[in-house]
Design an enzyme around this catalytic site. Structure first.
Site, PDB file in Angstrom:
ATOM      1  N   VAL A 106       0.240  -1.514   0.691  1.00 22.77           N
ATOM      2  CA  VAL A 106       0.251   0.246  -0.106  1.00 22.77           C
ATOM      3  C   VAL A 106       1.229   0.647   0.058  1.00 22.77           C
ATOM      4  CG1 VAL A 106      -1.697   1.138   1.183  1.00 22.77           C
ATOM      5  CG2 VAL A 106      -1.430  -1.593   1.464  1.00 22.77           C
ATOM      6  N   TYR A 141      19.381   1.590  14.158  1.00 24.27           N
ATOM      7  CA  TYR A 141      18.223   2.531  13.840  1.00 24.27           C
ATOM      8  C   TYR A 141      18.262   3.309  14.897  1.00 24.27           C
ATOM      9  CZ  TYR A 141      15.422   5.497  10.235  1.00 24.27           C
ATOM     10  OH  TYR A 141      14.994   5.908   9.206  1.00 24.27           O
ATOM     11  N   GLY A 144      10.137   2.806   8.215  1.00 28.57           N
ATOM     12  CA  GLY A 144       8.782   2.639   7.103  1.00 28.57           C
ATOM     13  C   GLY A 144       8.484   0.991   6.708  1.00 28.57           C
ATOM     14  N   ASP A 183       7.353  -0.095   4.223  1.00 23.61           N
ATOM     15  CA  ASP A 183       7.761  -0.224   2.820  1.00 23.61           C
ATOM     16  C   ASP A 183       8.822  -0.597   2.653  1.00 23.61           C
ATOM     17  OD1 ASP A 183       7.909   2.215   3.497  1.00 23.61           O
ATOM     18  OD2 ASP A 183       8.217   3.026   1.443  1.00 23.61           O
ATOM     19  N   ASP A 211      14.093   3.352  -3.888  1.00 25.72           N
ATOM     20  CA  ASP A 211      12.891   2.800  -4.171  1.00 25.72           C
ATOM     21  C   ASP A 211      12.217   4.960  -4.849  1.00 25.72           C
ATOM     22  OD1 ASP A 211      10.076   2.638  -4.764  1.00 25.72           O
ATOM     23  OD2 ASP A 211      10.419   1.491  -2.683  1.00 25.72           O
ATOM     24  N   THR A 214       6.082   7.822  -4.544  1.00 27.89           N
ATOM     25  CA  THR A 214       5.857   9.019  -4.717  1.00 27.89           C
ATOM     26  C   THR A 214       6.788   9.426  -3.616  1.00 27.89           C
ATOM     27  OG1 THR A 214       3.946   8.613  -3.881  1.00 27.89           O
ATOM     28  CG2 THR A 214       3.881  10.141  -3.548  1.00 27.89           C
TER      29      THR A 214
END
Length: 255
Positions: A7, A100, A107, A109, A130, A133
């Protein structure tokens, strides 16, 4: 069969796997207002029209960067496919060491793309770019360490910003220009977007190789909806548009 779902902010990608083979790939516009019934009917219809029986799907996995869309999607999978989807989120097994400061901020993704890349190229230092958007670049060491990355505006966001933030510029098609400069406003915007993004990614990769991997060999993967725009640029060692879907499949297998 396994159904995987990615998504994104603009569109949602679906991948149907039979074993290790991706046998069907399709998309729909991401819409947080869609009901579970709308999504469920869409899924059954697409599967049926492509000659697949939804009842043969045994597992569903999902990667989502749009939390408001998750409830309807999960309900659709449960009601229409008979499977509760596994969402990639904090707490699941990834096979990665997340270096991290706050792993919960990463994210899903990015995690899925890293998982898919590591499965395909184990024991390699990886840069995963990537182009969706947003344009992201993430770094994974050959020891399967997720080191971090960068996030910058994507091509579509840049086009929209120019169109909405200026009086005389309009939205243009995102495409590789014929020349390095434009002889019309449309061509000028396209050239600026393409070569600006190309140059930015190349510089990032140069800095990553020098300052993160310290001259070691690095394999660069392109993914995302706009990655094929740069297919002839010699920017990537391989382009895998559905890399996130492969990562979601791997997440299902190890969880």
């Amino acid at each position: 069969m396994i159904l995987t779902i990615d998504v994104g902010n603009s569109s949602t990608a679906f991948g149907l796997f039979d074993g290790d083979k991706l046998i069907l790939n399709f998309r729909r516009t991401t819409n947080i207002a869609s009901s579970s019934d709308e999504i469920g009917v869409f899924l059954r219809s697409v599967l049926r029209e492509n000659g697949f029986d939804y009842r043969e799907i045994t597992k569903v996995g999902c990667c989502s960067v749009v939390p408001p869309a998750n409830y309807s999607l999960a309900s659709a999978c449960s009601k229409y496919l008979g499977c509760e989807p596994l969402f990639i989120q904090a707490g699941i097994k990834t096979g990665l060491k997340l270096r991290y400061s706050n792993p919960k901020e990463i994210g899903s993704d990015l995690i899925a793309a890293a998982m898919g890349a590591v499965v395909r190229y184990p024991e390699k230092n990886l840069i995963i770019v990537d182009l969706g958007t947003a344009t992201t670049a993430e770094l994974v060491s050959k020891e399967k360490e997720f080191l971090g990355g960068v996030i910058m505006p994507g091509l579509k966001i840049s086009v929209d910003a120019l169109a909405s933030g200026t009086a005389n510029l309009t939205s243009v098609e995102i495409a590789r220009p014929n020349h390095v400069y434009g002889t019309s406003t449309t061509e000028a915007i396209q050239a600026g977007l393409y070569y600006g993004t190309l140059g930015g990614i190349r510089e990032l990769c140069t800095q990553f190789k020098k300052n993160v991997f310290h001259g070691e060999d690095v394999f660069i993967i392109g993914t995302g909806g706009f990655s094929k725009t740069f297919a002839d640029s010699n920017l990537f060692d391989e382009i895998i548009p559905g890399l996130v879907l492969y990562g979601v499949k791997h997440a299902i297998e190890i969880n």
